[in-house]
Design a protein around this motif. Sequence first.
Motif, PDB file in Angstrom:
ATOM      1  N   ASP A 284       1.149  -1.101   0.034  1.00 58.81           N
ATOM      2  CA  ASP A 284      -0.207   0.055  -0.043  1.00 58.81           C
ATOM      3  C   ASP A 284       0.801   0.849   0.121  1.00 58.81           C
ATOM      4  O   ASP A 284       0.467   2.244  -0.706  1.00 58.81           O
ATOM      5  CB  ASP A 284      -1.086  -0.269   1.259  1.00 58.81           C
ATOM      6  CG  ASP A 284      -1.882  -1.104   1.248  1.00 58.81           C
ATOM      7  OD1 ASP A 284      -2.484  -1.687   0.272  1.00 58.81           O
ATOM      8  OD2 ASP A 284      -2.296  -1.540   2.468  1.00 58.81           O
ATOM      9  N   MET A 285       1.977   1.570   1.142  1.00 56.23           N
ATOM     10  CA  MET A 285       2.553   2.616   1.118  1.00 56.23           C
ATOM     11  C   MET A 285       3.672   2.146  -0.766  1.00 56.23           C
ATOM     12  O   MET A 285       3.760   4.084  -1.181  1.00 56.23           O
ATOM     13  CB  MET A 285       3.571   2.056   1.859  1.00 56.23           C
ATOM     14  CG  MET A 285       4.890   3.118   2.273  1.00 56.23           C
ATOM     15  SD  MET A 285       6.514   2.971   1.181  1.00 56.23           S
ATOM     16  CE  MET A 285       6.845   1.861   2.033  1.00 56.23           C
ATOM     17  N   LEU A 286       4.274   1.720  -0.969  1.00 55.13           N
ATOM     18  CA  LEU A 286       4.675   2.016  -2.524  1.00 55.13           C
ATOM     19  C   LEU A 286       3.243   2.093  -3.921  1.00 55.13           C
ATOM     20  O   LEU A 286       4.068   3.448  -4.065  1.00 55.13           O
ATOM     21  CB  LEU A 286       4.549   0.090  -3.280  1.00 55.13           C
ATOM     22  CG  LEU A 286       6.439  -0.155  -2.963  1.00 55.13           C
ATOM     23  CD1 LEU A 286       6.224  -1.626  -3.502  1.00 55.13           C
ATOM     24  CD2 LEU A 286       6.545   0.443  -3.395  1.00 55.13           C
ATOM     25  N   ALA A 287       2.543   2.490  -3.328  1.00 54.01           N
ATOM     26  CA  ALA A 287       1.191   2.878  -4.478  1.00 54.01           C
ATOM     27  C   ALA A 287       1.422   4.613  -4.150  1.00 54.01           C
ATOM     28  O   ALA A 287       0.633   5.390  -4.875  1.00 54.01           O
ATOM     29  CB  ALA A 287      -0.613   2.150  -4.289  1.00 54.01           C
ATOM     30  N   ARG A 288       1.444   4.956  -3.304  1.00 53.18           N
ATOM     31  CA  ARG A 288       1.308   6.189  -2.865  1.00 53.18           C
ATOM     32  C   ARG A 288       2.455   6.920  -2.889  1.00 53.18           C
ATOM     33  O   ARG A 288       2.282   8.218  -2.825  1.00 53.18           O
ATOM     34  CB  ARG A 288       1.277   6.211  -0.974  1.00 53.18           C
ATOM     35  CG  ARG A 288       0.222   5.716  -0.290  1.00 53.18           C
ATOM     36  CD  ARG A 288       0.369   5.896   1.235  1.00 53.18           C
ATOM     37  NE  ARG A 288      -0.534   4.197   1.870  1.00 53.18           N
ATOM     38  CZ  ARG A 288      -0.189   3.809   3.205  1.00 53.18           C
ATOM     39  NH1 ARG A 288       1.015   3.868   3.380  1.00 53.18           N
ATOM     40  NH2 ARG A 288      -0.953   2.906   3.448  1.00 53.18           N
ATOM     41  N   LEU A 289       3.576   6.411  -3.077  1.00 55.94           N
ATOM     42  CA  LEU A 289       5.156   7.319  -3.759  1.00 55.94           C
ATOM     43  C   LEU A 289       4.753   8.059  -4.927  1.00 55.94           C
ATOM     44  O   LEU A 289       4.217   7.454  -5.804  1.00 55.94           O
ATOM     45  CB  LEU A 289       6.185   5.781  -3.954  1.00 55.94           C
ATOM     46  CG  LEU A 289       6.539   5.029  -3.030  1.00 55.94           C
ATOM     47  CD1 LEU A 289       7.579   4.554  -3.254  1.00 55.94           C
ATOM     48  CD2 LEU A 289       6.686   5.889  -1.206  1.00 55.94           C
ATOM     49  N   SER A 290       5.142   8.934  -4.975  1.00 57.32           N
ATOM     50  CA  SER A 290       4.973  10.481  -6.727  1.00 57.32           C
ATOM     51  C   SER A 290       6.083   9.751  -6.771  1.00 57.32           C
ATOM     52  O   SER A 290       7.429   9.704  -5.695  1.00 57.32           O
ATOM     53  CB  SER A 290       4.481  11.300  -6.433  1.00 57.32           C
ATOM     54  OG  SER A 290       5.122  12.387  -4.732  1.00 57.32           O
ATOM     55  N   PRO A 291       6.219  10.306  -8.093  1.00 61.01           N
ATOM     56  CA  PRO A 291       7.778  10.495  -9.060  1.00 61.01           C
ATOM     57  C   PRO A 291       8.995  11.014  -8.225  1.00 61.01           C
ATOM     58  O   PRO A 291       8.371  12.199  -7.587  1.00 61.01           O
ATOM     59  CB  PRO A 291       7.293  10.403 -10.537  1.00 61.01           C
ATOM     60  CG  PRO A 291       5.846  10.118 -10.506  1.00 61.01           C
ATOM     61  CD  PRO A 291       4.912  10.257  -9.430  1.00 61.01           C
ATOM     62  N   GLY A 292      10.296  10.867  -8.002  1.00 58.94           N
ATOM     63  CA  GLY A 292      10.629  11.699  -7.230  1.00 58.94           C
ATOM     64  C   GLY A 292      11.379  11.224  -5.594  1.00 58.94           C
ATOM     65  O   GLY A 292      12.804  11.443  -5.086  1.00 58.94           O
ATOM     66  N   THR A 293      10.654  10.558  -5.393  1.00 62.38           N
ATOM     67  CA  THR A 293      10.434   9.762  -4.216  1.00 62.38           C
ATOM     68  C   THR A 293      11.746   8.667  -4.054  1.00 62.38           C
ATOM     69  O   THR A 293      12.119   8.159  -5.106  1.00 62.38           O
ATOM     70  CB  THR A 293       9.283   8.530  -3.831  1.00 62.38           C
ATOM     71  OG1 THR A 293       8.247   9.573  -3.862  1.00 62.38           O
ATOM     72  CG2 THR A 293       9.974   8.409  -2.205  1.00 62.38           C
ATOM     73  N   THR A 294      12.938   8.678  -3.422  1.00 62.96           N
ATOM     74  CA  THR A 294      13.355   8.071  -3.018  1.00 62.96           C
ATOM     75  C   THR A 294      13.388   7.237  -1.833  1.00 62.96           C
ATOM     76  O   THR A 294      12.931   6.910  -1.234  1.00 62.96           O
ATOM     77  CB  THR A 294      15.315   8.917  -2.968  1.00 62.96           C
ATOM     78  OG1 THR A 294      14.627   9.752  -1.012  1.00 62.96           O
ATOM     79  CG2 THR A 294      15.247  10.202  -3.294  1.00 62.96           C
ATOM     80  N   ALA A 295      14.467   5.492  -2.234  1.00 58.30           N
ATOM     81  CA  ALA A 295      13.654   4.982  -1.213  1.00 58.30           C
ATOM     82  C   ALA A 295      14.954   3.816  -1.524  1.00 58.30           C
ATOM     83  O   ALA A 295      16.182   3.458  -2.066  1.00 58.30           O
ATOM     84  CB  ALA A 295      12.871   3.526  -2.142  1.00 58.30           C
ATOM     85  N   ARG A 296      15.049   2.934  -0.390  1.00 58.85           N
ATOM     86  CA  ARG A 296      15.839   2.490   0.442  1.00 58.85           C
ATOM     87  C   ARG A 296      15.341   0.574   0.286  1.00 58.85           C
ATOM     88  O   ARG A 296      14.512   0.936   0.760  1.00 58.85           O
ATOM     89  CB  ARG A 296      17.376   2.712   1.239  1.00 58.85           C
ATOM     90  CG  ARG A 296      18.170   3.753   1.315  1.00 58.85           C
ATOM     91  CD  ARG A 296      18.665   4.126   2.204  1.00 58.85           C
ATOM     92  NE  ARG A 296      19.179   3.279   2.402  1.00 58.85           N
ATOM     93  CZ  ARG A 296      20.779   3.598   2.070  1.00 58.85           C
ATOM     94  NH1 ARG A 296      20.991   4.469   1.395  1.00 58.85           N
ATOM     95  NH2 ARG A 296      21.697   2.370   2.389  1.00 58.85           N
TER      96      ARG A 296
END
Length: 321
Positions: A284-296
């Motif tokens: 669900d958290m993944l579905a909230r991400l907008s372009p430009g979000t950084t992740a590890r």
Amino acid sequence: MSATIEIVEPGLATTVQDLGRIGHYNVGIPQSGAMDGLSADMANAIVGNPSDAAVLECTYMGPKFRVSAPVRIGVAGAPVPVKVNGEERSEWQPIDLEAGDEVSFGVIQGGTRYYVAVAGGVDVPVALGSRSTYALGALGGFEGRKLEAGDELPVGDPAEATEPREIPESVRPSFPKDVEIRVVRGLYDHLLSDAGRAAFYDSTWTLTPVADRIGLRFKGPGVEWNEREQPFGAGSDPSNIVDAGYAVGSIQIPGGTEPIILHRDAVSGGGYAMVATVISADMDMLARLSPGTTARFVEVSLDDAVAARKEMSALRASLRD
């Protein structure tokens, strides 16, 4: 006569979704359903619906719609201005509408998707056990597609809804621009070299605009694969394998350059190595991400994944306590 929702303007990609179409992945039919299941569940809880009621999933630019009879709606998910006949209303709490009222939305202020629930649910036909839209297969939802101007959606019996409620701020999802994504090792993790594995877990990856209901593509430093002779039937790229089934949340790295995380409408199998799988509690958290979000990517154990799933289940159950 039951209420209907008339779509005046459809928005960018508005579809009908519920919990998803479970049990047909083995024949190539994705589960579909709300990308951000928690926010969809919260929208349903606001109006007193059960968690499996169908809602509208609104992506970036929402729809404008008019109701034919008095109804109650709830909006949850990405922060967005909600307007009824031009007057601002609030997310996360019930909104009562009268016949002829028109609902519209402003510019999204973070995240990607928000959800509109109506007491009684969006009453489109059930297809293979679900009202969810799988647009690539023209299956479910409203005529198997995203909504268009002039569509009229039937509303279920609101008498079946329980007491409405406001969602406490303490449990509402957040929409950060830097996240940790928990994963378990995939079936083909062994194809990565030690340096490749280190790059995957130690690097920061950035979500690209190539992110939809099928999958989310990240860019970063890339990874290195072990040298090997490709098996018969696999392609020449070191990320290729002989075809295998994909789990929802599987992470592929075609060419070793850009990780792709498969989501709700992804195909069920193919010829790319799955180096890791996102745990269900983080989808669900993944579905909230907008372009430009950084992740590890953070590796966790199967026990950790199961514990996180239990925590998420408990949270969703608490919405109706």
